[in-house]
Every structure is written in structure tokens, then in C-alpha cells.
Motif scaffolding. Structure first.
Motif, short mmCIF file in Angstrom:
data_model
loop_
_atom_site.label_atom_id
_atom_site.label_comp_id
_atom_site.label_asym_id
_atom_site.label_seq_id
_atom_site.Cartn_x
_atom_site.Cartn_y
_atom_site.Cartn_z
N THR A 27 0.84 -1.20 0.00
CA THR A 27 0.00 0.00 0.00
C THR A 27 0.87 1.25 0.00
O THR A 27 0.62 2.19 -0.76
N LEU A 97 -5.25 7.20 6.04
CA LEU A 97 -5.26 5.78 6.39
C LEU A 97 -5.70 5.68 7.84
O LEU A 97 -5.20 6.40 8.70
N GLN A 99 -5.86 3.62 11.20
CA GLN A 99 -5.25 2.52 11.92
C GLN A 99 -6.13 2.22 13.11
O GLN A 99 -6.51 3.12 13.85
#
Length: 174
Positions: A27, A97, A99
Motif C-alpha cells: 500500500t 489511512l 489505523q
């Protein structure tokens, strides 16, 4: 006859460090090679208070709204700074992103956002031009934190996730 051998690179047995590491590397390489232009970038991380982690983990609308609030607030900061430096109408960019876990697989939902460290405008011929931003100072960062907090609490209160008194209290504290 009581042992069962299971390969770690299985993609199907829960948390596999090998699979997770490979996906993370792939990614990251894709984002660097194909998504983010060759301009300066700056990473911001938004950590959620413990009280909101569970809510955001199980309510997709909360997860989305908190991330959007954070990105829009930082975008507004980039646009305002660019306008003051003679580049009105600039467009920032970012990759977010989410997490969900900490190092010990504990629930620790937070956002890693890579921002283009500046804005793009179009010149008179329609070509994109990047205007880098100066490094943020402590006051700018604290202003972003305050605005994200106020906007997030107001959104949560409107949707009934937190008490309206909590939203009023936050507004008075800011």
C-alpha cells in the motif's frame, strides 16, 4: 497427532504479521509511486480520546465524520495560508489511512493523514502549479486542534452521540 501446522502467510487466520507487513508495504509503495505527486508532504496523526475510540470503531458514520472533520480543518488552514501568500483558490490534497490497533493489538483507532504540504493552483494556461506552505508553528497546530475538537463535538452532539451540555461546555472551553 496433536499438532497442527499453520503457515503465517495465510491471509485467513486472523492477525498475521507477515501478511499485514506485506499489505502495508504494498500500500505504501502504491501511494508513493502512483498517488502522491512529487511535492513536499507532511504527516499529521489524529488520535482519538479513549471515550471515542469504541464509538468510532463500531459506528461508520462517526469514523467518517471525524476523519472528514480533521482533513477539512487542515485543508482550510492550507488554503488560508496560501491565500495570505498570494495563491488564492488553492487546492490541497491528502491521503488518509485509518489505523485501528496499537502495538499490542489493543483498540487504538487513529488517523494517519499524509497532506501535500501546500496547495495547487492553475496558471493562466491551465497548468497546475504547486505552492509549498511554510512549516506550521505551535500556534497554528493548536488552532487546528481546537477547531477539530469543536467541530467534532458539535457533530457528535447533533447526532446524539454526546450530550448537548458537553458540546456547550467544549465551546466555552475553546
Amino acid at each position: 497427532g496433536h499438532d497442527l501446522l499453520v503457515a503465517y502467510s495465510c491471509k485467513g487466520r486472523g492477525v498475521c504479521p507477515s501478511c499485514a507487513g506485506r499489505r502495508m508495504a504494498n500500500t505504501g509503495a502504491h501511494i508513493v509511486d502512483r498517488v502522491i505527486p512529487d511535492v513536499p508532504v507532511r504527516q499529521f496523526v489524529l488520535s482519538l480520546p479513549r471515550e471515542l475510540r469504541m464509538l468510532a470503531a463500531f459506528k461508520p458514520d462517526v469514523l467518517t465524520a471525524l476523519g472528514r472533520t480533521f482533513v477539512e480543518t487542515v485543508f482550510a488552514s492550507y488554503r488560508a495560508r496560501a491565500k495570505r501568500r498570494g495563491a488564492p483558490g488553492g487546492e490541497p490534497g491528502a491521503v488518509t489511512l485509518v489505523q485501528r490497533f496499537g502495538g499490542s493489538l489493543n483498540l487504538n483507532l487513529h488517523y494517519h493523514v499524509v497532506f501535500l504540504d501546500g496547495v495547487f493552483t492553475r496558471d493562466e494556461r491551465g497548468r497546475a502549479r504547486f505552492h509549498p506552505a511554510p512549516s506550521p508553528d505551535r500556534d497554528l497546530l493548536m488552532g487546528i486542534v481546537r477547531r477539530v475538537h469543536l467541530r467534532a463535538v458539535a457533530w457528535l452532539a447533533r447526532r446524539g452521540y454526546v450530550a448537548a451540555e458537553s458540546a456547550r461546555s467544549s465551546a466555552n472551553d475553546g
